[in-house]
Structure formats: C-alpha cells, structure tokens
Design an enzyme around this catalytic site. Structure first.
Site, PDB file in Angstrom:
ATOM      1  N   GLU A 119       3.478  -7.950   7.456  1.00 53.29           N
ATOM      2  CA  GLU A 119       2.212  -8.636   7.351  1.00 53.29           C
ATOM      3  C   GLU A 119       2.140 -10.043   6.037  1.00 53.29           C
ATOM      4  O   GLU A 119       2.313  -9.655   4.990  1.00 53.29           O
ATOM      5  CB  GLU A 119       1.054  -7.879   7.275  1.00 53.29           C
TER       6      GLU A 119
ATOM      7  N   ASP B 231       0.851  -0.996   0.102  1.00 55.90           N
ATOM      8  CA  ASP B 231      -0.202  -0.170  -0.325  1.00 55.90           C
ATOM      9  C   ASP B 231       0.529   1.139   0.082  1.00 55.90           C
ATOM     10  O   ASP B 231       0.784   2.019   0.945  1.00 55.90           O
ATOM     11  CB  ASP B 231      -1.544  -0.140   1.687  1.00 55.90           C
TER      12      ASP B 231
ATOM     13  N   GLU C  99       0.567  -0.933  14.347  1.00 51.46           N
ATOM     14  CA  GLU C  99      -0.229   0.402  13.321  1.00 51.46           C
ATOM     15  C   GLU C  99      -1.465  -0.403  14.054  1.00 51.46           C
ATOM     16  O   GLU C  99      -2.271  -1.068  14.315  1.00 51.46           O
ATOM     17  CB  GLU C  99      -0.399  -0.468  12.268  1.00 51.46           C
TER      18      GLU C  99
ATOM     19  N   TYR D  16      -6.650  -2.789  13.090  1.00 54.42           N
ATOM     20  CA  TYR D  16      -7.460  -2.142  12.030  1.00 54.42           C
ATOM     21  C   TYR D  16      -8.959  -2.702  12.553  1.00 54.42           C
ATOM     22  O   TYR D  16      -9.729  -1.858  12.527  1.00 54.42           O
ATOM     23  CB  TYR D  16      -7.036  -1.972  10.740  1.00 54.42           C
TER      24      TYR D  16
HETATM   25  C1  GCB Z   1      -1.444  -2.513   7.028  1.00 53.15           C
HETATM   26  C2  GCB Z   1      -0.064  -2.375   5.548  1.00 53.15           C
HETATM   27  C3  GCB Z   1       0.267  -1.506   5.784  1.00 53.15           C
HETATM   28  C4  GCB Z   1      -1.058   0.000   5.227  1.00 53.15           C
HETATM   29  C5  GCB Z   1      -1.961   0.094   6.476  1.00 53.15           C
HETATM   30  C6  GCB Z   1      -3.149   0.782   5.882  1.00 53.15           C
HETATM   31  O1  GCB Z   1      -1.724  -3.470   7.577  1.00 53.15           O
HETATM   32  O2  GCB Z   1       0.929  -2.995   6.804  1.00 53.15           O
HETATM   33  O3  GCB Z   1       1.201  -1.246   4.309  1.00 53.15           O
HETATM   34  O4  GCB Z   1      -0.622   1.402   4.295  1.00 53.15           O
HETATM   35  O5  GCB Z   1      -2.366  -1.375   6.392  1.00 53.15           O
HETATM   36  O6  GCB Z   1      -3.593   1.962   6.189  1.00 53.15           O
HETATM   37  O7  GCB Z   1      -4.167  -0.547   5.315  1.00 53.15           O
END
Ligand code: GCB
Length: 600
Positions: A411, A165, A504, A467
């Site tokens: 990941e 991403d 994250e 997330y």
């Molecule tokens: C993740 C990735 C990261 C993405 C992020 C997202 O888990 O490690 O590279 O940018 O999510 O914002 O979706």
C-alpha cells in the site's frame, strides 16, 4: 545467505535464553554500558519482543535505545575455526558489542545479519551487548513519524507514530547463534529447477578446495551427481539431471537435498522442483493455473509480541490446513527463516514481502496521521534502504520452493507523482536478484485504481487490498458489491493479461458479538462480507486467488479505530475460530489448488 546448520564440518551454538535487559537512560553509550555488566538489569527472554513480557508501560511504550547483555564461553578449539555470530533479526536498528568493542551496526528489523568473531572473541568468558533502537521515521522501513510536541505543565514530549497498522514490537526477535566453519568454506548456494528434473546450481566459496556435489531424494538415495572431486577456487556452477523427478506441490511438498562438499566443509541445501510463471492472465505453478486460498498474516502473539515462536508457527500452519488454505503473504515484513523452512516442508505457498509499509504520507489507518497529499515521494528518504531490504530478502529466501512471488511494498502511494520513478528500479532490482525469476508485485490500496495507479504497468500480478463494505459503504454490502464488481471490470479491461490476487479484504469482528441482522463488528457481518466478495471473485476468470485479512486478530498502536488491536482476524489472537472460519473452510475445501476456473 546460508542458514546456520550442523554438519560434519560445522557447529552451531544457540545463545537463546534469558538475557539481561535495561532501558537506555539517554546516556548508555556515553557511560559505556557495553564495557561492563549492566547494573540493575531485568531478565528478558531472547528471542522475544520486549514490550509485553515486562508488564510495565515504561518498557512497553519506550522510544529509543535499550540494552541487552549476556556472557558466553568460547574454547581455544573453537577459535581455530571461522567463528560467526548471527542474529535472525533485531528490530529495528542494532549495535553489537563484544567485550566493549563495537563489532557492527545493522539497520532493518526483519532480516538476518552476521559478524565475524575471530580477532574479537577470546578463549574463556566474553561479554556480548546488543543495543537496540525501535524508532521509525521517514528513513526506515517500515516508515513512521517521530514528532516532538509541547504540552502545558509537561513540556516537550516525543512520540513515534508508526505509519502502519501493527504494534511496533521491538527487541531481539529471532534466534541468536554462534556458528563455526572451516576457514575455506561454502559461502552461498543458489538452485534453480525445471520440470524435466534439470537442476542448475551456483556455489560461492571462500578459498580453495575439492568440490563434490550430489542430490539425494527424500529417502536419502543419491539421484544425481554434479562435480566430482575437481579442485576449485571461490566457487562453481553446474547442472545435473534427476530422472523422473517428483515435483513440489502443496499436496505433495517433495524436497530434495543438494549436498556440497568443498575441501573440509559440508553444507546441505534442501530444494523443491517446481516452476512459477505468469502467463495469459493466470498464475501457473508447475505449468498449471493455481488458485491462492489463504490470508495475510502477522508474526504476532500474546506475550511474545513478534518474537519467534515455533509452537505458534506450527500451530498456525495446522490451522491453515484445517481451514483448507494453501498460501499466505508475509504481510508486512519477511517472516523468520524457520517459518519459511516449515512452509517448504508443509506445502504452503508464500508471497514474500519486504518491510516497505507506510510509504504514504496521506495514510490515516492509525487514525493519527494525515499529511500532504501527493507529497510521499518527495518526503520519504527510503529508496536506498529499500534496495537493501529487497536484495537481502531475496538473498535469504531465493532457494525456498514455498516462495512464489516477491512483494516489493504494501500500500504505497502508488497513485502519486513520483511512484513510477521510485518503484521501477526496485521492481527491476528484485527481478535481477532472483535466480529463479519469480513474479514481482506491489500490493495496492483502494486509492490506486486502474486509472490512477502508476505502477501497475510494470508488475506481474495485480495484488489488491479492498475494503468496500468496511472503510467505505460500511454496513451496505449491496453497495459494496457493485463497487467491487465495477472496479474489477475496469482492472480486467485495462490489464486482461495480468492475474488479479486479492491480498486483503475483511471486516473488524468482535469474537462473540452476534446479531440476527448482520451489523458492523458482528460475526455475522464478517461472514456475509466475505461471502459477498467471493461471489464477485468467482465472476472473474483472471482473479487467481483470495487472501483474507487477517488470519488472526493482532496488536496495533492505540487509536480510536482499534479495540485492543485489529479485529479482522478469522481467528482470535488466541487462535479460536470466529463464525466465518467455518464458512471459509467449506468454500476452500471445495476449491482445488489447480484449474479452479479453467473447468478442467
Ligand atoms: C490495510 C493494511 C493493513 C491493515 C488493514 C486494516 O490496508 O495493509 O496493514 O491492517 O488495511 O485492517 O485496516
């Protein structure tokens, strides 16, 4: 690998500036472009990504080879030294030609490489050509998918889908230098320290010469002597002792310098005295429980793309300090050597990550992928290159006091069959390569739970990207909270001795979008989501830190989940704060670097 440095015996010449640039028309190699001046070339800055400066979609979205070229002059006197040409990084594959001759090919877009010029460079003018390929596939790191599809009227179209991403910026991204050393020279230095001031060193040399080693403090006073004037061949190991050492810590990043003289050659290597250790569910810096506050970042800025930019780096470090952060992760590739040196000097702790991202065939973050579940470890052909990038990154960064942990991947499909077989040797390799024995981790995504992860047993710190409240339970922070808490309970029950670091968590946020009820994409939702995560983190003693995603908004590939890039930044891409920046600042300024959860 030593960083090029001026000394009484060494000269460094920068080749940065405006080079000539041309897209390959498919025949560049056959037509022998490296042998003569590129025709119809356009100006291109080095270092920089070529994509955004050109203001031309053909260049921005080009797939495959491009050519860079410049000339430079060499004197007869320079040719008498050992003369090296060094690239900080070229993304992703490079072929280097001098006066039409191929000097070397290098794979891997985020680490330095060098080649000897003696025998190829001539006194007078020399023509340097660098061919660069930006393609990513299942053999590269980061990984991607090259796909050729057929369209009515148009015919075959090849597209390169990044399995990650962030925008696939390419080009000569970091400084290009020529450096000269004596023919008998210092090749490498490794330094390890202990809290009582004992410093061990291993010096690798080429040739034979008199060896002299001493340490100076930050004011230049000599505080310890090592070898004094013995003739050595090929290298030397030793120990020395600094009395009343000043430790390297975020609040006082004190640096010493080890000066090595070998024959006519002199090299000065800075280092800090500090230890790193994982014990009893805690991450210890200098023996004290440390709490990480910070971000996952990117090397990303307007115009430069991922190109080296010292103003941006210094500005970012100052913003980290403004917000009360003490650390970041080099998501998702090793950052420039210059940034590592800055972090040594400014006391920012770094989790150093190799470019192993996209190792998941079922990954859909770009909105375009999707593949075979449980197919990753049979489809990916990256194991050998993965070993290379781990050993090269550690060879490059082993002496930096700022580096406190190695991340072997971001990941990956760590829940799939074959993950343990793929990763166990890589984690062992990282441990073997590091003379300082720093902890090693693999950053894991939400699909890898305490029950399904196949790699958590053999890593030192559980680094989690989560997330809840964004990619699941979106808009429902009450549900997100119970999910997060429940998962954390399961991790801590299964691994009570392993610290947990959130690498994250976050929400896409459009700067300037507000709402009285915190709705998705509003600045209020980002602020509320982070606050919810923090409340949960504070309930778990083995959570040893929080690195929000992301420091700043950044460019990505085009897809329907992204609006001019990923907007999870706490700062905009132009480094203006969103609302959450102020609440993070308040929280982080009230959390000490040490003993946050021990009540001391
Ligand atoms: C993740 C990735 C990261 C993405 C992020 C997202 O888990 O490690 O590279 O940018 O999510 O914002 O979706």
């Amino acid at each position: 690998m030593l960083y090029p440095q001026m000394s009484e015996s060494r000269t460094v010449i920068s080749l940065d500036g405006i080079w000539n640039f041309k897209l390959d028309n498919g025949d560049g190699f056959e037509e022998k472009w490296p042998e003569r001046k590129l025709s119809d070339a356009r100006p291109m800055p080095v270092p920089c990504s070529y994509n955004d400066v050109a203001v031309d979609p053909e260049i921005r979205d080009h797939i495959g080879w491009v050519f860079y070229q410049r000339d430079f002059y060499i004197t007869n006197q320079m040719l008498m030294s050992r003369l090296m040409l060094r690239f900080g990084s070229v993304t992703h594959t490079a072929r280097i030609y001098l006066n039409g001759n191929l000097l070397c090919e290098h794979k891997g877009g985020f680490l330095p490489f060098e080649v000897r010029l003696n025998g190829f460079a001539r006194a007078g003018s020399n023509l340097l050509t660098v061919a660069v390929d930006n393609r990513v596939d299942n053999t590269t790191l980061p990984a991607g998918r090259l796909v050729t599809e057929s369209y009515p009227k148009i015919g075959e179209v090849t597209r390169d889908y990044p399995n990650f991403d962030f925008y696939n910026y390419a080009g000569i991204m970091r400084p290009v230098q020529i450096y000269a050393t004596p023919h008998d020279y210092i090749e490498d230095i490794s330094i390890q320290t202990a809290l009582d001031g004992e410093v061990s060193y291993q010096i690798q040399c080429s040739g034979e010469g008199k060896m002299l080693v001493f340490v100076q403090d930050a004011d230049g006073r000599i505080v310890a002597w090592g070898d004094d004037g013995r003739i050595v061949a090929w290298g030397d190991d030793g120990r020395l002792k600094i009395d009343s050492p000043v430790l390297w810590e975020p609040s006082n990043p004190y640096l010493y310098t080890l000066t090595v003289t070998f024959g006519d050659d002199i090299y000065r290597q800075t280092f800090g005295i500090r230890t790193v250790e994982v014990r009893g569910g805690r991450f210890l810096l200098n023996g004290k429980p440390f709490y990480f506050k910070g971000f996952g970042k990117h090397e990303d800025s307007p115009v430069h793309g991922r190109g080296f930019d010292s103003a941006m780096n210094v500005g970012d470090i100052n913003l980290l300090k403004w917000i009360g952060a003490n650390s970041f992760r080099t998501s998702h590739y090793p950052y420039s050597e210059e940034m590592m040196m800055l972090c040594d000097r400014e006391g920012i702790l770094v989790i150093d990550e190799v470019p192993a991202v996209g190792l998941h065939t079922g990954f859909t973050a770009t909105g375009m992928l999707g593949g075979e579940a449980n197919g990753t470890w049979t489809q990916m052909q990256t194991a050998e290159h993965h070993q290379e990038v781990i050993s090269q990154m550690i060879a490059r960064d082993k002496n930096h006091p700022c580096v406190v942990m190695w991340s072997v991947a971001n990941e990956p499909a760590s829940e799939e069959d074959g993950a343990a077989e793929y990763f166990r040797p890589l984690v062992e390799l990282a441990r073997d390569c590091d003379p300082q024995h720093r902890p090693v981790t693999i950053v894991q995504y939400g699909g890898a739970t305490p029950e399904t992860s196949k790699v958590s047993d053999f890593i030192d710190v559980l680094c989690l990207n989560r997330y809840f409240g964004w990619y699941s339970q979106e808009g429902r922070l009450d549900l997100a909270e119970v999910m997060l808490e429940d998962e954390l309970k399961r991790w801590t029950e299964k691994y009570p001795e392993k610290p947990i670091l959130f690498t994250e968590y976050g929400a896409d946020t459009i700067s300037g979008m507000h709402d009285v009820i915190p709705t998705l994409f509003s600045e209020e939702y980002q602020e509320a989501l982070l606050a919810m995560y923090h409340q949960v983190f504070d309930r778990f003693p083995t959570v040893c830190g929080e690195q929000a995603w992301n420091f700043a908004d950044f460019a990505t590939a085009e897809n329907i989940r992204r609006v001019q890039g990923n907007k999870k930044g706490i700062f905009t891409r132009g480094r203006k704060p969103k609302k959450a920046a102020f609440s993070l600042k308040e929280r982080w300024e009230s959390i000490p670097d040490f003993d946050y959860k021990t009540g001391k």
